[in-house]
Design an enzyme around this catalytic site. Structure first.
Site, short mmCIF file in Angstrom:
data_model
loop_
_atom_site.label_atom_id
_atom_site.label_comp_id
_atom_site.label_asym_id
_atom_site.label_seq_id
_atom_site.Cartn_x
_atom_site.Cartn_y
_atom_site.Cartn_z
N CYS A 14 0.87 -1.18 0.00
CA CYS A 14 0.00 0.00 0.00
C CYS A 14 0.91 1.23 0.00
CB CYS A 14 -0.88 0.00 1.24
SG CYS A 14 0.10 0.09 2.76
N HIS A 133 -1.92 -4.80 19.13
CA HIS A 133 -1.32 -4.48 17.83
C HIS A 133 -0.63 -3.12 17.92
CE1 HIS A 133 -0.98 -3.23 13.63
NE2 HIS A 133 -0.97 -4.52 13.35
N GLU A 135 -0.22 -0.60 15.97
CA GLU A 135 -0.96 0.61 15.56
C GLU A 135 -1.95 1.02 16.65
OE1 GLU A 135 -3.06 0.40 11.73
OE2 GLU A 135 -4.54 1.79 12.54
N ASN A 228 -3.22 -7.17 8.34
CA ASN A 228 -4.11 -7.00 7.19
C ASN A 228 -4.11 -8.25 6.29
OD1 ASN A 228 -2.57 -6.28 4.48
ND2 ASN A 228 -1.39 -5.44 6.17
#
Ligand code: SF4
Length: 287
Positions: A14, A133, A135, A228
């Site tokens: 990405c 996680h 993030e 993801n």
């Protein structure tokens, strides 16, 4: 049997991951006097990390304490990965005068700003995502008061007596987001719920689902620790299609795909094109 391979258009790196890897490569190539350290694995892909290490990057723990910071060499440059780091980590690095190369994805920065605004307004924050996680942990550090929920059941247990803001991990799937949103709105119609899934996630997940609709089996390529990529695999599995999550493309054998005619291929946001090409090459040998 004549086989067909359909590769997702939105697969692999990405924009946020591409930017972080580019920052690392630029620093390694142009700043030879600096020693580059990444705070945690730059992306969840061992082959990319190995390439960067071969060029001179070292990977540190994702969270440094004061002692570890003091032990860094004077020419250290600290690369923050796309997930970002906690407020406390930024403060520790800055207060020790360290040279920071910030690879935090602009989308993660946008979510962080929403959390900071909520904190300024005295509102608690709910982050919908994976507890622990990087993030999520990093984002939560910018809230004054907050909690992480990972399921509808946990959302049903929330207790608030004032307005609050809800955001989600950038890579969350849309069905979990929508289910938790409905649960929260049942009890708290005043909740400010922001869909902070990123476009890269949205596009990869949508396309994976539509490939499931036309293929007999799906291959998802991604690092074992990549949230993801794991979500893409879960989405494909939940559609009922035979799903193969390939975490080690170099050693993967395509024989398990023999019973299937139409094979869909997708890859997580931290999967390099070279891994996708490797799998496609192996599948073509099967045809
Ligand atoms: S998945 Fe989305 S939020 Fe995460 S790095 Fe990529 S673009 Fe940024």
């Amino acid at each position: 049997m004549k086989r067909e391979i359909i590769v997702a258009r939105e697969a692999g790196f990405c924009a946020g991951v591409r930017r972080a890897v580019q920052l690392a490569n630029d620093s390694l190539e142009k700043e030879s006097a600096k020693k580059l350290f990444s705070l945690g694995p730059l992306i969840h892909n061992p082959s990319v990390i190995e390439e960067l290490e071969a060029k001179g990057m070292s990977v540190l723990s994702s969270s440094l304490d004061t002692k570890a910071v003091k032990e860094l060499p004077g020419n250290a440059k600290l690369l923050v990965r796309a997930h970002g780091v906690s407020k406390e980590q930024y403060e520790l690095l800055k207060s020790n005068g360290l040279d920071i190369l910030d690879g935090t994805c602009p989308h993660v920065i946008a979510i962080r700003r929403m959390i900071e605004r909520a904190a300024e307004e005295g509102e608690p924050v709910v982050i919908l995502g994976d507890k622990g996680h990087a993030e999520v942990t990093g984002l939560m550090s910018f809230a004054k008061e907050g909690t992480v929920v990972s399921s509808v059941e946990e959302a049903a247990d929330l207790k608030f007596d004032k307005p609050f803001t809800v955001v989600c991990q950038s890579t969350l799937d849309s069905s979990t987001f929508e289910a938790v949103k409905s649960e929260i709105l049942k009890k708290y119609p005043f909740a400010k719920i922001r869909n902070t899934r990123c476009q890269a996630t949205e596009k990869r997940q949508k396309e994976a689902l539509s490939l499931c609709g036309v293929c007999d089996a799906m291959i998802v390529i991604g690092g074992i620790g990549s949230a993801n990529s794991n979500r893409l695999a879960e989405i494909c599995k939940s559609s009922g299609k035979a799903t193969f999550f390939v975490t080690d493309p170099a050693n993967w054998e395509p024989a398990e795909l023999k019973p299937y005619r139409k094979i869909g291929v997708t890859a997580g946001a931290s999967t390099p094109q070279s891994d996708i090409d490797l799998i496609i090459g192996k599948l073509k040998d099967l045809i």
